[in-house]
Scaffold this active site. Sequence first.
Site, PDB file in Angstrom:
ATOM      1  N   ARG A  46       0.849  -1.186  -0.359  1.00 18.48           N
ATOM      2  CA  ARG A  46      -0.464  -0.226   0.068  1.00 18.48           C
ATOM      3  C   ARG A  46       0.336   1.244   0.092  1.00 18.48           C
ATOM      4  O   ARG A  46       0.282   2.080  -0.351  1.00 18.48           O
ATOM      5  CB  ARG A  46      -0.623  -0.029   1.237  1.00 18.48           C
ATOM      6  CG  ARG A  46      -2.060   1.320   1.243  1.00 18.48           C
ATOM      7  CD  ARG A  46      -2.702   1.335   2.731  1.00 18.48           C
ATOM      8  NE  ARG A  46      -3.598   0.392   3.022  1.00 18.48           N
ATOM      9  CZ  ARG A  46      -2.397   0.546   4.545  1.00 18.48           C
ATOM     10  NH1 ARG A  46      -1.629   1.381   4.795  1.00 18.48           N
ATOM     11  NH2 ARG A  46      -2.776  -0.469   4.856  1.00 18.48           N
ATOM     12  N   TYR A  98     -13.398  19.505 -14.800  1.00 17.45           N
ATOM     13  CA  TYR A  98     -14.368  18.129 -14.953  1.00 17.45           C
ATOM     14  C   TYR A  98     -15.413  17.759 -13.729  1.00 17.45           C
ATOM     15  O   TYR A  98     -15.387  18.105 -12.900  1.00 17.45           O
ATOM     16  CB  TYR A  98     -12.877  16.889 -14.966  1.00 17.45           C
ATOM     17  CG  TYR A  98     -14.045  15.294 -15.047  1.00 17.45           C
ATOM     18  CD1 TYR A  98     -14.504  14.510 -16.252  1.00 17.45           C
ATOM     19  CD2 TYR A  98     -13.746  14.359 -13.946  1.00 17.45           C
ATOM     20  CE1 TYR A  98     -14.517  13.911 -15.682  1.00 17.45           C
ATOM     21  CE2 TYR A  98     -14.012  13.328 -13.087  1.00 17.45           C
ATOM     22  CZ  TYR A  98     -14.251  12.289 -14.372  1.00 17.45           C
ATOM     23  OH  TYR A  98     -15.222  11.465 -14.372  1.00 17.45           O
ATOM     24  N   ASP A 170      -4.001  20.855 -12.660  1.00 17.28           N
ATOM     25  CA  ASP A 170      -4.218  19.326 -13.444  1.00 17.28           C
ATOM     26  C   ASP A 170      -3.974  19.628 -14.562  1.00 17.28           C
ATOM     27  O   ASP A 170      -5.036  20.081 -15.596  1.00 17.28           O
ATOM     28  CB  ASP A 170      -5.775  19.098 -13.109  1.00 17.28           C
ATOM     29  CG  ASP A 170      -7.059  18.071 -13.780  1.00 17.28           C
ATOM     30  OD1 ASP A 170      -6.121  17.653 -14.672  1.00 17.28           O
ATOM     31  OD2 ASP A 170      -7.580  17.608 -13.275  1.00 17.28           O
ATOM     32  N   LYS A 195      -5.884   8.724 -18.952  1.00 19.06           N
ATOM     33  CA  LYS A 195      -6.290   9.695 -19.880  1.00 19.06           C
ATOM     34  C   LYS A 195      -4.737   8.927 -20.833  1.00 19.06           C
ATOM     35  O   LYS A 195      -4.267   8.119 -21.886  1.00 19.06           O
ATOM     36  CB  LYS A 195      -6.447  11.087 -19.981  1.00 19.06           C
ATOM     37  CG  LYS A 195      -7.574  11.287 -19.309  1.00 19.06           C
ATOM     38  CD  LYS A 195      -8.400   9.998 -19.200  1.00 19.06           C
ATOM     39  CE  LYS A 195     -10.143  10.041 -18.335  1.00 19.06           C
ATOM     40  NZ  LYS A 195     -10.260  10.423 -16.859  1.00 19.06           N
TER      41      LYS A 195
HETATM   42  O1  P1T Z   1     -11.338   9.429 -13.671  1.00 28.55           O
HETATM   43  P1  P1T Z   1     -10.062   9.550 -13.096  1.00 28.55           P
HETATM   44  O2  P1T Z   1      -8.908   9.015 -13.780  1.00 28.55           O
HETATM   45  O3  P1T Z   1     -10.151   8.979 -11.756  1.00 28.55           O
HETATM   46  O4  P1T Z   1      -9.653  11.480 -13.247  1.00 28.55           O
HETATM   47  C1  P1T Z   1     -10.599  11.850 -13.300  1.00 28.55           C
HETATM   48  C2  P1T Z   1     -10.421  13.693 -13.963  1.00 28.55           C
HETATM   49  C3  P1T Z   1      -9.367  14.007 -13.551  1.00 28.55           C
HETATM   50  N1  P1T Z   1      -9.430  15.399 -14.566  1.00 28.55           N
HETATM   51  C4  P1T Z   1      -9.705  15.321 -15.425  1.00 28.55           C
HETATM   52  C5  P1T Z   1      -8.847  16.957 -16.131  1.00 28.55           C
HETATM   53  C6  P1T Z   1     -10.679  14.691 -15.671  1.00 28.55           C
HETATM   54  O5  P1T Z   1     -10.983  14.452 -17.611  1.00 28.55           O
HETATM   55  C7  P1T Z   1     -10.464  13.227 -15.320  1.00 28.55           C
HETATM   56  C8  P1T Z   1     -11.664  12.332 -15.598  1.00 28.55           C
HETATM   57  N2  P1T Z   1     -12.532  12.512 -17.158  1.00 28.55           N
HETATM   58  C9  P1T Z   1     -13.115  12.112 -17.608  1.00 28.55           C
HETATM   59  C10 P1T Z   1     -13.016  10.645 -17.020  1.00 28.55           C
HETATM   60  C11 P1T Z   1     -13.351  12.410 -18.859  1.00 28.55           C
HETATM   61  O6  P1T Z   1     -14.442  11.686 -20.040  1.00 28.55           O
HETATM   62  O7  P1T Z   1     -13.649  13.683 -18.533  1.00 28.55           O
END
Ligand code: P1T
Length: 379
Positions: A46, A98, A170, A195
């Site tokens: 962890r 987001y 971000d 992503k």
């Molecule tokens: O989905 P996750 O890995 O938990 O990430 C969250 C997140 C944070 N910041 C941005 C700018 C993001 O685009 C996302 C996740 N976004 C999507 C799943 C989407 O389709 O926009």
Amino acid sequence: MKFATKAIHAGQEPDPTTGAVMTPIYQTSTYWQASPGDNKGYEYSRGTNPTRKALEDCLAALENAKYGLAFSSGMGATDAVMKLLLPGDEVITGNDLYGGSYRIFTKIFANYGIKFHFLDLSDPAIIYDYVNENTKMVWIETPTNPTMQVVDIEAVSKISKEKNLMLVVDNTFASPYLQNPMDMGADVVMHSVTKYIGGHSDVVMGALVMNDEELYQRLWFIYNSCGATPGPMDSFLVLRGIKTLHLRMKAHCENGRKVAEFLKGHPKVKHVFWPGFPDSPNHEIAKKQMRDFGGMISITLNDADLQETFRVASNFKVFTLAESLGGVESLINHPATMTHASIPKETREKAGVTDNLLRLSVGVEDIDDLLEDLKQALS
Ligand code: P1T
């Protein structure tokens, strides 16, 4: 070392036991201790795992940072940053985020007594109007999801330093290939590794990088205590994906430009949100802080109600209608009902996330097939 070399080598050495060139998947939850405390730097997965550690060092190197921490999702990374705050603290952030970030701020951390100000940051000086003695953090997303606003990181960083606020960026939409916020004064860079960094739509993961050792220790404490850490198999998959990040990003940018230009002249398209157009708002800032403009594009449709927008979104044959972005395959998404559905209609519409808006994540397929698909879907 230059970016492409770091993407392939940073954090990775041949395995000391076997000489394996690729970092092994250390599929173990725990580690042998010769006597209590006498271990090889690893106690329990962890907190630390060698596959994850190689990935974290690579992520830090790509963002020109000293320390990296990988989380089991982007939201896990955001959650850890917010746990640095205490009840009564205030955060300044953008008005286009987001949907999941908006949701964790307003539905989770607001309940713990943290106050969020959602501002249009196109003029960063607006921050001065909202700073008070409780303000502790500025959280920006740039380019924003989904309207591709570009926030001037250097300008926000200047104000944050002057007012003694922690700046978190971000950097998911740009990826470290296009933009390095640490170089512009950010304290922490956050990624949804799911992503562009992962790049193959097969892993959900998040990351934080930072330079300050004390901040790293505080965040590591939260990471180890709260436990949103990814497993070795996912860490391996991302390490593998990163090796082509620079190649993929070049192709995303090239295809993105051609798709944006195609859409701009299309009679069915009302507006194209893409920071690469010379007449797009903040184009000059995008040019200053990004190396290229990426493969994320949003459009609004002419004369389209929700039903017509759904019809168009469902017409695609090469683009896949799905949430997420940044993978090698092209995706199309309807933010109002998918990724940003947790934002109240009035709030999201104020930020431009209207029912007739579609978001494209332009992949690295052959551009002729992508343009053909857009042509038929918009007909
Ligand atoms: O989905 P996750 O890995 O938990 O990430 C969250 C997140 C944070 N910041 C941005 C700018 C993001 O685009 C996302 C996740 N976004 C999507 C799943 C989407 O389709 O926009």
